[in-house]
Design a protein around this motif. Structure first.
Motif, PDB file in Angstrom:
ATOM      1  N   ASN A 179      54.081  44.889  37.787  1.00  0.00           N
ATOM      2  CA  ASN A 179      54.441  46.294  37.815  1.00  0.00           C
ATOM      3  C   ASN A 179      53.950  47.430  38.550  1.00  0.00           C
ATOM      4  O   ASN A 179      54.707  48.334  38.795  1.00  0.00           O
ATOM      5  N   LYS A 180      52.697  46.975  39.310  1.00  0.00           N
ATOM      6  CA  LYS A 180      52.202  47.997  40.282  1.00  0.00           C
ATOM      7  C   LYS A 180      53.052  47.622  41.550  1.00  0.00           C
ATOM      8  O   LYS A 180      52.770  48.199  42.550  1.00  0.00           O
ATOM      9  N   GLY A 181      53.707  46.351  41.719  1.00  0.00           N
ATOM     10  CA  GLY A 181      54.236  45.867  42.874  1.00  0.00           C
ATOM     11  C   GLY A 181      53.230  44.977  43.577  1.00  0.00           C
ATOM     12  O   GLY A 181      53.577  44.618  44.720  1.00  0.00           O
ATOM     13  N   THR A 182      52.334  44.654  42.898  1.00  0.00           N
ATOM     14  CA  THR A 182      51.420  43.673  43.771  1.00  0.00           C
ATOM     15  C   THR A 182      51.517  42.267  43.398  1.00  0.00           C
ATOM     16  O   THR A 182      51.731  42.000  42.210  1.00  0.00           O
ATOM     17  N   SER A 183      51.350  41.450  44.363  1.00  0.00           N
ATOM     18  CA  SER A 183      51.764  40.134  44.178  1.00  0.00           C
ATOM     19  C   SER A 183      50.208  39.510  44.594  1.00  0.00           C
ATOM     20  O   SER A 183      49.523  39.449  45.307  1.00  0.00           O
ATOM     21  N   LEU A 184      49.894  38.369  43.288  1.00  0.00           N
ATOM     22  CA  LEU A 184      48.803  37.939  43.409  1.00  0.00           C
ATOM     23  C   LEU A 184      48.827  36.444  43.715  1.00  0.00           C
ATOM     24  O   LEU A 184      49.936  35.755  43.095  1.00  0.00           O
ATOM     25  N   ASN A 185      48.030  35.673  44.298  1.00  0.00           N
ATOM     26  CA  ASN A 185      48.164  34.244  44.628  1.00  0.00           C
ATOM     27  C   ASN A 185      47.343  33.678  43.448  1.00  0.00           C
ATOM     28  O   ASN A 185      46.702  34.306  42.371  1.00  0.00           O
ATOM     29  N   PRO A 186      47.559  32.500  42.901  1.00  0.00           N
ATOM     30  CA  PRO A 186      46.926  31.562  42.051  1.00  0.00           C
ATOM     31  C   PRO A 186      45.649  31.893  41.789  1.00  0.00           C
ATOM     32  O   PRO A 186      45.298  32.236  40.671  1.00  0.00           O
ATOM     33  N   ARG A 187      44.660  32.087  42.746  1.00  0.00           N
ATOM     34  CA  ARG A 187      43.413  32.262  42.387  1.00  0.00           C
ATOM     35  C   ARG A 187      42.971  33.796  42.027  1.00  0.00           C
ATOM     36  O   ARG A 187      42.367  33.899  41.256  1.00  0.00           O
ATOM     37  N   GLU A 188      43.682  34.645  42.517  1.00  0.00           N
ATOM     38  CA  GLU A 188      43.665  36.123  42.227  1.00  0.00           C
ATOM     39  C   GLU A 188      44.077  36.250  40.750  1.00  0.00           C
ATOM     40  O   GLU A 188      43.589  37.028  39.846  1.00  0.00           O
ATOM     41  N   GLU A 189      45.352  35.590  40.449  1.00  0.00           N
ATOM     42  CA  GLU A 189      45.670  35.767  38.990  1.00  0.00           C
ATOM     43  C   GLU A 189      44.833  35.218  37.998  1.00  0.00           C
ATOM     44  O   GLU A 189      44.639  35.755  37.100  1.00  0.00           O
ATOM     45  N   LYS A 190      44.035  33.912  38.536  1.00  0.00           N
ATOM     46  CA  LYS A 190      43.053  33.234  37.354  1.00  0.00           C
ATOM     47  C   LYS A 190      41.709  34.388  37.428  1.00  0.00           C
ATOM     48  O   LYS A 190      41.377  34.494  36.241  1.00  0.00           O
ATOM     49  N   ASP A 191      41.617  34.883  38.546  1.00  0.00           N
ATOM     50  CA  ASP A 191      40.365  35.964  38.491  1.00  0.00           C
ATOM     51  C   ASP A 191      40.624  37.171  37.712  1.00  0.00           C
ATOM     52  O   ASP A 191      39.725  37.525  36.807  1.00  0.00           O
ATOM     53  N   ASP A 192      41.913  37.568  37.824  1.00  0.00           N
ATOM     54  CA  ASP A 192      42.239  38.717  37.009  1.00  0.00           C
ATOM     55  C   ASP A 192      42.186  38.576  35.438  1.00  0.00           C
ATOM     56  O   ASP A 192      41.856  39.145  34.727  1.00  0.00           O
ATOM     57  N   ALA A 193      42.640  37.337  35.088  1.00  0.00           N
ATOM     58  CA  ALA A 193      42.708  36.875  33.645  1.00  0.00           C
ATOM     59  C   ALA A 193      41.414  36.632  33.215  1.00  0.00           C
ATOM     60  O   ALA A 193      41.292  36.958  32.082  1.00  0.00           O
ATOM     61  N   ASP A 194      40.693  35.997  34.067  1.00  0.00           N
ATOM     62  CA  ASP A 194      39.138  35.880  33.731  1.00  0.00           C
ATOM     63  C   ASP A 194      38.439  37.059  33.341  1.00  0.00           C
ATOM     64  O   ASP A 194      37.831  37.589  32.520  1.00  0.00           O
ATOM     65  N   GLU A 195      38.872  38.232  34.260  1.00  0.00           N
ATOM     66  CA  GLU A 195      38.206  39.769  34.066  1.00  0.00           C
ATOM     67  C   GLU A 195      38.876  40.166  32.752  1.00  0.00           C
ATOM     68  O   GLU A 195      37.787  40.964  32.088  1.00  0.00           O
ATOM     69  N   LEU A 196      39.993  40.073  32.660  1.00  0.00           N
ATOM     70  CA  LEU A 196      40.493  40.757  31.306  1.00  0.00           C
ATOM     71  C   LEU A 196      39.961  40.119  30.211  1.00  0.00           C
ATOM     72  O   LEU A 196      39.534  40.720  29.066  1.00  0.00           O
ATOM     73  N   ARG A 197      39.834  38.607  30.117  1.00  0.00           N
ATOM     74  CA  ARG A 197      39.288  37.910  28.821  1.00  0.00           C
ATOM     75  C   ARG A 197      37.786  38.634  28.774  1.00  0.00           C
ATOM     76  O   ARG A 197      37.323  38.809  27.645  1.00  0.00           O
ATOM     77  N   MET A 198      37.087  38.652  29.759  1.00  0.00           N
ATOM     78  CA  MET A 198      35.621  39.168  29.590  1.00  0.00           C
ATOM     79  C   MET A 198      35.557  40.489  29.282  1.00  0.00           C
ATOM     80  O   MET A 198      34.435  40.964  28.486  1.00  0.00           O
ATOM     81  N   ALA A 199      36.598  41.571  29.288  1.00  0.00           N
ATOM     82  CA  ALA A 199      36.325  42.828  28.990  1.00  0.00           C
ATOM     83  C   ALA A 199      36.766  42.660  27.532  1.00  0.00           C
ATOM     84  O   ALA A 199      36.210  43.602  26.798  1.00  0.00           O
ATOM     85  N   VAL A 200      37.570  41.996  27.128  1.00  0.00           N
ATOM     86  CA  VAL A 200      37.866  41.571  25.486  1.00  0.00           C
ATOM     87  C   VAL A 200      36.514  41.339  24.813  1.00  0.00           C
ATOM     88  O   VAL A 200      36.321  41.829  24.014  1.00  0.00           O
ATOM     89  N   LYS A 201      36.105  40.318  25.607  1.00  0.00           N
ATOM     90  CA  LYS A 201      34.549  39.727  25.065  1.00  0.00           C
ATOM     91  C   LYS A 201      33.548  40.905  24.965  1.00  0.00           C
ATOM     92  O   LYS A 201      32.933  41.051  23.686  1.00  0.00           O
ATOM     93  N   GLU A 202      33.558  41.525  25.811  1.00  0.00           N
ATOM     94  CA  GLU A 202      32.587  42.786  26.030  1.00  0.00           C
ATOM     95  C   GLU A 202      32.712  43.613  24.805  1.00  0.00           C
ATOM     96  O   GLU A 202      31.859  44.045  24.238  1.00  0.00           O
ATOM     97  N   VAL A 203      34.096  44.172  24.546  1.00  0.00           N
ATOM     98  CA  VAL A 203      34.307  45.173  23.557  1.00  0.00           C
ATOM     99  C   VAL A 203      34.207  44.371  22.203  1.00  0.00           C
ATOM    100  O   VAL A 203      33.529  45.247  21.259  1.00  0.00           O
ATOM    101  N   ILE A 204      34.523  43.250  21.950  1.00  0.00           N
ATOM    102  CA  ILE A 204      34.731  42.699  20.392  1.00  0.00           C
ATOM    103  C   ILE A 204      33.165  42.066  20.211  1.00  0.00           C
ATOM    104  O   ILE A 204      32.844  42.076  19.286  1.00  0.00           O
ATOM    105  N   CYS A 205      32.710  41.354  21.082  1.00  0.00           N
ATOM    106  CA  CYS A 205      31.355  40.656  21.060  1.00  0.00           C
ATOM    107  C   CYS A 205      30.053  41.301  21.305  1.00  0.00           C
ATOM    108  O   CYS A 205      28.909  40.849  20.615  1.00  0.00           O
ATOM    109  N   GLU A 206      30.027  42.235  22.178  1.00  0.00           N
ATOM    110  CA  GLU A 206      28.901  42.700  22.558  1.00  0.00           C
ATOM    111  C   GLU A 206      28.407  44.290  22.585  1.00  0.00           C
ATOM    112  O   GLU A 206      27.566  44.760  22.804  1.00  0.00           O
TER     113      GLU A 206
END
Length: 137
Positions: free
Chosen positions: A4-31
């Motif tokens: 939506n921002k017009g940014t293209s991610l390579n597979p590694r960046e996409e995985k890193d972003d997904a991991d970052e979002l998952r950890m943000a959810v974990k921090e809010v819900i679990c920590e």
């Protein structure tokens, strides 16, 4: 969100972003007990199937796939409107149809006029069954 921002991610960046979002959810819900209370709807969705302790163990793993509870948290945490669709043919009698039908909406308040900044573009996801979502463009 990158799309939506017009940014293209390579597979590694996409995985890193997904991991970052998952950890943000974990921090809010679990920590963060205080912050967790702001996500009661997500907590209910989580604890229908498993204990919070078990969920917190699973979400920390890189092979964890998010579902409705994570979309609930991320829409609020990132101020991001998200709409989930299914293929029209799954909903119509006879299995015909080439469109998509919205089945869930999260964070709709962030897609309209905001006090600070401009409204966010909606992230549109296609639900493919059993907690599998694809970006719908």
């Amino acid at each position: 969100m990158a799309y939506n921002k017009g940014t293209s991610l390579n597979p590694r960046e996409e995985k890193d972003d997904a991991d970052e979002l998952r950890m943000a959810v974990k921090e809010v819900i679990c920590e963060n007990h205080k912050e967790r209370l702001q996500y009661e709807e997500a907590l209910i969705a989580i604890t229908v199937d498993e204990s919070l302790k078990r969920y917190c163990e699973r979400i920390g793993r890189p092979d964890f796939w998010g579902g409705e509870s994570e979309l609930l948290v991320l829409s609020k945490l990132c101020h991001q409107p998200i709409i989930v669709y299914i293929p029209e043919h799954e909903h119509t009698k006879g299995g015909w149809g080439s469109g998509f039908i919205p089945i869930a909406e999260y964070g709709s308040e962030f897609g309209k006029g905001l006090k600070k900044g401009k409204p966010r573009k909606v992230v549109r996801l296609l639900y493919s069954g059993r907690n599998h979502y694809d970006l719908l463009v």
